[in-house]
Design an enzyme around this catalytic site. Structure first.
Site, short mmCIF file in Angstrom:
data_model
loop_
_atom_site.label_atom_id
_atom_site.label_comp_id
_atom_site.label_asym_id
_atom_site.label_seq_id
_atom_site.Cartn_x
_atom_site.Cartn_y
_atom_site.Cartn_z
N GLU A 31 5.41 23.72 92.27
CA GLU A 31 4.13 23.04 92.08
C GLU A 31 4.31 21.55 92.25
OE1 GLU A 31 0.60 23.96 89.04
OE2 GLU A 31 2.38 25.16 88.62
N GLY A 69 7.90 16.97 88.31
CA GLY A 69 7.69 16.55 86.92
C GLY A 69 7.33 17.70 86.01
N GLY A 82 -4.28 27.90 66.27
CA GLY A 82 -2.90 27.42 66.21
C GLY A 82 -2.86 25.93 65.89
N SER A 83 -1.98 25.55 64.97
CA SER A 83 -1.95 24.15 64.53
C SER A 83 -0.58 23.52 64.69
CB SER A 83 -2.39 24.05 63.06
OG SER A 83 -1.40 24.60 62.21
N HIS A 108 9.81 -7.94 58.24
CA HIS A 108 8.53 -7.90 57.52
C HIS A 108 7.55 -8.85 58.19
CE1 HIS A 108 5.72 -7.83 54.12
NE2 HIS A 108 5.67 -9.15 54.24
#
Length: 463
Positions: free
Chosen positions: A35, A38, A179-180, A442
């Site tokens: 296809e 990548g 589905g999670s 910070h």
């Protein structure tokens, strides 16, 4: 017949990285791709989904502009333009892989590859003609695809997988996400941000079930606050697509429910692409949908190797890349160590993001460790407050006896860019005290790592 040192079948993040490293090591290399260069990651997975999620994030910023003292009177989304941007990003990345392969003098063979006996690969071209190629080493990197459940057959229109989910012509008004895992919650966040009414149906008792329990609870709170409906310990038993939309029958602890939606997205995991690639004819061993390999990705047949989603490691792009590099370095005779699958980071790019590595608190206890646990909420972070991203926390787990960093679990804005500190620290066998004494800048989100370690050792300042 063309002869190579190495032929790689599949050009995803496992395949193309393997081919490039092989070329760097002096091997004459070819890569076979049926296809787009990548693979799924660049064309239908990691990259284009992140482009969609970025559009969703920008749209969220616009909706909350007043929170930042800004006035944006008129704005809207163009769903098709969002999809087009995502596809353009994917196309650009695929062309980038094409450039890298050309730069590294790798032959690209476009067609459907099958392994044959005698260290050969048979490639069927678009015109139906077949050509055989020979190599000293053949590496299978054919990846995986969306898994289908018998109760949830995909028709590509009303019941869809991840490919269709990122290229819909029109935005659905209602969508059910089954589905999670990472795919499910990322699309749930995207569509909810775009204005679609979203329901997540998860078979297990918690969403993002592989994550630490506190992370799962935090994501569920954040999702519900955003208007996403979450159903856990629930199963879609059937779907009716005969009407205008979809009627899903869902089995719950309280009994059966029916939900109406325009589309159902099946995000219940993946199925490896190991059918019809010649494994049976050679006798390459397979177990439970995975090709069996040793620590350096050799199959039971000399000269044939397998990496990435077709093997038993975590189905992640960065795992496939690391496996491929190890595989060809071993072939080249380098001294290499087996991959430490216990130190692989996992990242989920919904909002808030999730990133984790190592053991969860439950796993550490089950393995018999006496542990120190530290947690620092982003609500106590100056950078998080300034950026308006206070949801979430960093959680760390240490072995109380020796100070070993057993696990790190993060949920919040940008945490996928922070988890590498824990991965590197664990690789270098860093102790809790060493993290604590390494000065963090910070204000940053990353100082929450130091603060969570300080909490584990009862030295925390800011909570």
């Amino acid at each position: 017949m063309s002869k190579y040192d190495i032929i790689v079948i599949g050009s995803g993040p496992g395949g193309y990285v393997t081919a490039i490293r092989a070329s760097q090591l002096g091997f004459k290399t070819a890569i076979v791709e049926k296809e787009n260069l990548g693979g799924v990651c660049l064309n239908w997975g990691c990259i284009p989904t992140k482009a969609l999620l970025k559009s969703a994030q920008v749209f969220e910023y616009l909706k909350h502009a007043e929170d930042y003292g800004l006035s944006v009177k008129e704005f809207d989304k163009d769903f098709s333009a969002v999809v087009t941007r995502s596809r353009n990003v994917a196309d650009g990345m695929s062309k980038g892989v094409q450039f890298l392969l050309k730069k590294n003098k790798i032959d690209v063979i476009n067609g459907y590859g099958k392994v044959k006996a005698g260290k050969k690969v048979s490639v069927t071209l678009e015109d139906g003609n077949t050509t055989d190629y020979e190599a000293n080493h053949i590496i299978i990197a054919t990846g995986a695809r969306s898994r289908e459940l018998p109760s949830l057959p995909q028709d590509g229109k009303k019941v869809i997988g991840y490919r269709e989910a990122m290229t819909l012509a029109e935005q659905p008004k209602k969508i059910i996400v089954v589905g999670s895992g990472a795919i499910g919650v990322e699309f749930a966040y995207f569509y909810n941000s775009m204005g679609t009414e979203v329901t997540i149906v998860e078979y297990l008792p918690k969403i993002v079930p592989v994550e630490d329990e506190e992370v799962s609870k935090q994501l569920e709170r954040s999702f519900k606050k955003s208007g996403i409906k979450v159903m856990t310990s629930a199963e879609v038993t059937s779907v009716d697509t005969s009407g205008k939309g979809v009627t899903a029958t869902i089995k719950t602890k309280k009994g059966e429910q029916t939900l109406q939606a325009d589309i159902v997205l099946s995000a219940v995991g993946i199925k490896t692409n190991i059918e019809n690639i010649g494994l049976e004819t050679i006798g390459i061993a397979v177990d439970r949908d995975k090709i069996i390999v040793n620590d350096f990705y050799q199959t039971n047949i000399p000269g044939y190797y397998a990496i990435g989603d077709v093997t038993s490691g975590q189905a992640l792009a960065h795992v496939a890349s690391a496996e491929g590099i190890l595989c060809v370095e071993k072939i080249a005779g380098h001294h290499v160590e087996a991959l430490d699958y216990g130190n692989i980071p996992g990242c989920t790019y919904c909002y808030p993001e999730i990133a984790s590595v190592g053991l969860t608190e439950t796993q550490a206890k089950e393995q018999g460790y006496e542990i120190k646990v530290g947690k620092f909420p982003f609500s106590a972070s100056g950078k998080a407050s300034a950026s308006g991203s206070k949801d979430g926390f960093v959680k760390v787990i240490f072995d109380a006896k020796y100070g070993e960093w057993l696990g790190c679990h993060m949920i919040g804005a940008g945490v996928t860019d922070m988890i590498a500190e824990a991965v590197l620290g664990r690789k270098l066998e860093t102790t809790g005290h060493e993290v604590l004494k390494a000065v963090h800048p910070h204000p940053t989100m990353s100082e929450a790592v130091m603060e969570s370690v300080a909490d584990a050792y009862d030295e925390v300042i800011h909570i």
